[in-house]
Design an enzyme around this catalytic site. Structure first.
Site, PDB file in Angstrom:
ATOM      1  N   LYS A   1     -10.037   0.275  -2.794  1.00  0.00           N
ATOM      2  CA  LYS A   1      -9.941   0.022  -1.365  1.00  0.00           C
ATOM      3  C   LYS A   1     -10.441   1.244  -0.622  1.00  0.00           C
ATOM      4  O   LYS A   1      -9.952   2.357  -0.828  1.00  0.00           O
ATOM      5  CB  LYS A   1      -8.512  -0.317  -0.941  1.00  0.00           C
ATOM      6  CG  LYS A   1      -8.390  -0.587   0.571  1.00  0.00           C
ATOM      7  CD  LYS A   1      -7.009  -1.083   0.952  1.00  0.00           C
ATOM      8  CE  LYS A   1      -6.874  -1.216   2.464  1.00  0.00           C
ATOM      9  NZ  LYS A   1      -5.535  -1.732   2.877  1.00  0.00           N
TER      10      LYS A   1
ATOM     11  N   ASP B   1       0.862  -1.181   0.000  1.00  0.00           N
ATOM     12  CA  ASP B   1       0.000   0.000   0.000  1.00  0.00           C
ATOM     13  C   ASP B   1       0.900   1.233   0.000  1.00  0.00           C
ATOM     14  O   ASP B   1       1.546   1.552   1.001  1.00  0.00           O
ATOM     15  CB  ASP B   1      -0.908   0.012   1.231  1.00  0.00           C
ATOM     16  CG  ASP B   1      -2.029  -1.026   1.150  1.00  0.00           C
ATOM     17  OD1 ASP B   1      -1.822  -2.088   0.530  1.00  0.00           O
ATOM     18  OD2 ASP B   1      -3.105  -0.794   1.743  1.00  0.00           O
TER      19      ASP B   1
ATOM     20  N   LYS C   1      -6.826   3.489  -3.475  1.00  0.00           N
ATOM     21  CA  LYS C   1      -7.278   3.463  -2.077  1.00  0.00           C
ATOM     22  C   LYS C   1      -7.561   4.883  -1.624  1.00  0.00           C
ATOM     23  O   LYS C   1      -6.821   5.808  -1.950  1.00  0.00           O
ATOM     24  CB  LYS C   1      -6.181   2.810  -1.231  1.00  0.00           C
ATOM     25  CG  LYS C   1      -6.423   2.776   0.269  1.00  0.00           C
ATOM     26  CD  LYS C   1      -5.268   2.043   0.963  1.00  0.00           C
ATOM     27  CE  LYS C   1      -5.332   2.157   2.467  1.00  0.00           C
ATOM     28  NZ  LYS C   1      -4.210   1.451   3.136  1.00  0.00           N
TER      29      LYS C   1
END
Length: 251
Positions: free
Chosen positions: A200, A105, A169
């Site tokens: 996400k 991430d 995300k």
């Protein structure tokens, strides 16, 4: 977050059963300790979630704590500030992968994007994509609460997807504004228009109703059945407890 309709226990149970397999069960607290990671891994195994997401120093502990269960171990790089040091971020990514991280991430250097300097944004994402050379999913954090309105969120989404992100995300969960349905809608439309990619949601997810809001958005924009662990994740530290409650309330 916008208000959600009242849900019956049966509705809540159905949402919980959809949402739990999408969870990236997360502990990125500043005071996180090894004991908390043990608790996180136990909950992840009990729920059969998609992944756990932890600080890089806890990757090895998670791999041991999950006992070979098919739950991915994700970690964060360039987190949470979204700096612009590409070399350092690549080095951190390489080390995380050596330690056994299975998903990365990455915080986009969103400050550069807000200044209109797009090359550093693309360069960082592409550089990290290149070192994830065994197909490890790359999730790029846009920090939508700082980007603010739909235009920069859409631009950030396009750049991330075009530069190799597997997921985009919403946020780090470390800013005053985290995930919002409005940002998620913009991001889903960017994924739809790009033709591939996942979403996400992270930051502020606490209740079954929160999960229901985002699942409904995904169903409406991408179609029923689109939201699977390969295309949608819900990143949360406290959401699992409410989902488990709802799941277990209805046989």
């Amino acid at each position: 977050m916008t208000a959600s309709p009242m849900l019956s226990p049966q509705d809540e149970a159905g949402i919980a059963r959809r949402a739990i397999p999408l969870l990236d069960l997360t502990d990125l607290g500043d005071a996180c300790r090894a004991s908390a990671i043990d608790t996180l891994c136990r909950a992840a195994r009990e729920g059969s979630v998609a992944a756990v997401c932890v600080w890089p120093q806890f990757v090895g502990q998670c791999l041991r704590g999950l006992h070979g269960d098919p739950i991915a171990v994700a970690t964060v790089v360039n987190f949470p500030t979204g700096g612009e040091d590409i070399e350092r971020t690549v080095e951190d990514t390489v080390q995380a992968l050596r330690d056994g991280a299975q998903e990365i991430d990455l915080v986009m250097p969103y400050g550069a994007l807000l200044r209109g300097e797009l090359a550093p944004v693309r360069d960082m994402i592409q550089a990290v994509r290149e070192v994830c050379d065994q197909g490890q999913p790359l999730k790029v954090i846009l920090e939508t609460g700082v980007l603010g309105n739909s235009e920069p969120i859409a631009e950030a989404s396009r750049i991330a997807l075009e530069s190799g992100a597997d997921f985009i995300k919403t946020s780090t969960g470390k800013t005053a504004v985290s995930a919002t349905p409005e940002a998620a809608e913009v991001m889903l439309k960017a994924i739809r228009d790009h033709g591939s990619g996942g979403l996400k949601i992270s930051g502020g997810l606490k209740t079954v109703a929160n999960a229901a809001t985002y699942l409904s958005l995904a169903d409406g924009i991408m179609g029923p059945g689109w939201a699977t662990p390969k295309t949608m994740r819900l990143g949360a530290s406290s959401l699992y407890a409410d989902l488990a409650r709802a799941r277990d309330a209805v046989p």
